[in-house]
Design a protein around this motif. Structure first.
Motif, mmCIF file in Angstrom:
data_model
loop_
_atom_site.group_PDB
_atom_site.id
_atom_site.type_symbol
_atom_site.label_atom_id
_atom_site.label_comp_id
_atom_site.label_asym_id
_atom_site.label_seq_id
_atom_site.Cartn_x
_atom_site.Cartn_y
_atom_site.Cartn_z
ATOM 1 N N UNK A 11 78.815 27.180 61.310
ATOM 2 C CA UNK A 11 79.757 27.040 60.203
ATOM 3 C C UNK A 11 79.030 26.962 58.865
ATOM 4 N N UNK A 12 77.961 26.184 58.804
ATOM 5 C CA UNK A 12 77.184 26.065 57.565
ATOM 6 C C UNK A 12 76.589 27.411 57.164
ATOM 7 N N UNK A 13 76.155 28.163 58.157
ATOM 8 C CA UNK A 13 75.604 29.492 57.874
ATOM 9 C C UNK A 13 76.665 30.399 57.266
ATOM 10 N N UNK A 14 77.887 30.347 57.813
ATOM 11 C CA UNK A 14 78.979 31.152 57.263
ATOM 12 C C UNK A 14 79.313 30.734 55.840
ATOM 13 N N UNK A 15 79.294 29.421 55.589
ATOM 14 C CA UNK A 15 79.565 28.937 54.239
ATOM 15 C C UNK A 15 78.515 29.456 53.255
ATOM 16 N N UNK A 16 77.253 29.421 53.676
ATOM 17 C CA UNK A 16 76.170 29.919 52.808
ATOM 18 C C UNK A 16 76.348 31.405 52.529
ATOM 19 N N UNK A 17 76.682 32.162 53.566
ATOM 20 C CA UNK A 17 76.864 33.606 53.389
ATOM 21 C C UNK A 17 78.044 33.902 52.470
ATOM 22 N N UNK A 18 79.113 33.125 52.622
ATOM 23 C CA UNK A 18 80.279 33.327 51.767
ATOM 24 C C UNK A 18 79.955 33.012 50.314
ATOM 25 N N UNK A 19 79.203 31.922 50.119
ATOM 26 C CA UNK A 19 78.806 31.550 48.758
ATOM 27 C C UNK A 19 77.900 32.601 48.132
ATOM 28 N N UNK A 20 76.972 33.124 48.923
ATOM 29 C CA UNK A 20 76.067 34.164 48.409
ATOM 30 C C UNK A 20 76.846 35.422 48.052
ATOM 31 N N UNK A 21 77.850 35.757 48.849
ATOM 32 C CA UNK A 21 78.670 36.930 48.562
ATOM 33 C C UNK A 21 79.424 36.780 47.254
ATOM 34 N N UNK A 22 79.940 35.575 47.009
ATOM 35 C CA UNK A 22 80.667 35.333 45.763
ATOM 36 C C UNK A 22 79.710 35.398 44.567
ATOM 37 N N UNK A 23 78.504 34.860 44.744
ATOM 38 C CA UNK A 23 77.521 34.881 43.663
ATOM 39 C C UNK A 23 77.102 36.320 43.312
ATOM 40 N N UNK A 24 76.957 37.131 44.370
ATOM 41 C CA UNK A 24 76.554 38.520 44.159
ATOM 42 C C UNK A 24 77.599 39.299 43.375
ATOM 43 N N UNK A 25 78.890 38.937 43.582
ATOM 44 C CA UNK A 25 79.948 39.630 42.849
ATOM 45 C C UNK A 25 80.018 39.156 41.400
#
Length: 238
Positions: free
Chosen positions: A224-238
């Motif tokens: 779950x923490x990994x998914x949260x990190x990936x989601x946050x990184x995706x938002x930052x990239x946008x």
């Protein structure tokens, strides 16, 4: 994803999913134009993590771990997880001490006491100890003599004499008062040495199951923490 989509995987109701959402177990959800909750694979993994954590931590603590995680307070979540492992280690140590004490007892059965209860002096002579030792054992919870209503003197019934004889044997084996008291209490709760052996076996099984549940919960939370990190990184990239 709808509430029922998350619920179906675990045999839950859609209302249970909404309750978990309202309790902060799931991360914040968005709403459709019609006002319906919209869930994502991140929410699905949060639910898996919570249910897995519940197996090792219990409902309340699993909920607190997920709330802290969803609020970005992973330090508090880690502290709760660490505390559970510390408590489990302490319980494992207690179980080991009780098992060792049981194993150290001789196979000689204490001579049954018949007739009236023993006084502190009579029991001290029977055991070959000073009366003050029996009072120390009483303070430690090892023996629990009754009191004569008329005189206030201590009365040691047969069960109390048995506990005192076991205590003498364990003390001669080098066990601390704390360890002796723990063993005697376990013996009382189990209902005898044979019952205690069976209790120790089931206790070990419970410890093993909880250890595995803690591991399973940690694995799902890590995902779950990994998914949260990936989601946050995706938002930052946008």
């Amino acid at each position: 994803m709808r509430p029922i989509d998350l619920a179906r995987e675990h045999g839950l109701s859609a209302q249970a999913i909404r309750n978990y959402d309202d309790a902060g177990i799931l991360p914040p959800t968005e709403r459709s134009e019609a006002g319906y909750r919209i869930y994502t694979p991140v929410h699905a993994q949060a639910l898996r993590a919570f249910l897995a954590l519940r197996g090792g931590h219990g409902h309340q603590q699993a909920m607190e771990i997920m709330r802290a995680t969803n609020q970005g307070d992973t330090e508090s979540a880690y502290r709760l997880i660490d505390a559970a492992h510390v408590a489990l280690l302490a319980e494992r140590g207690t179980r080991t001490e009780v098992a060792m004490a049981l194993g150290s007892l001789s196979t000689t059965t204490p001579t049954p006491v018949h007739g009236r209860p023993l006084t502190v002096g009579e029991l001290a002579r029977r055991l070959g100890v000073h009366p003050a030792t029996l009072r120390t054992w009483e303070t430690a919870g090892i023996v629990r003599p009754e009191r004569d209503r008329a005189t206030g003197y201590r009365r040691y019934e047969p069960d109390c004499v048995r506990d005192a004889e076991i205590a003498r044997q364990l003390r001669r084996g080098g066990y601390l008062l704390r360890q002796v008291a723990q063993f005697i209490e376990s013996l009382r709760e189990a209902g005898g040495a044979d019952a205690l052996r069976a209790f120790l076996d089931s206790w070990q099984d419970r410890l093993t199951v909880r250890s595995r549940n803690l591991l399973a919960g940690a694995a799902q939370l890590d995902t779950y923490l990994t998914l949260l990190d990936q989601t946050q990184q995706g938002r930052t990239a946008r």
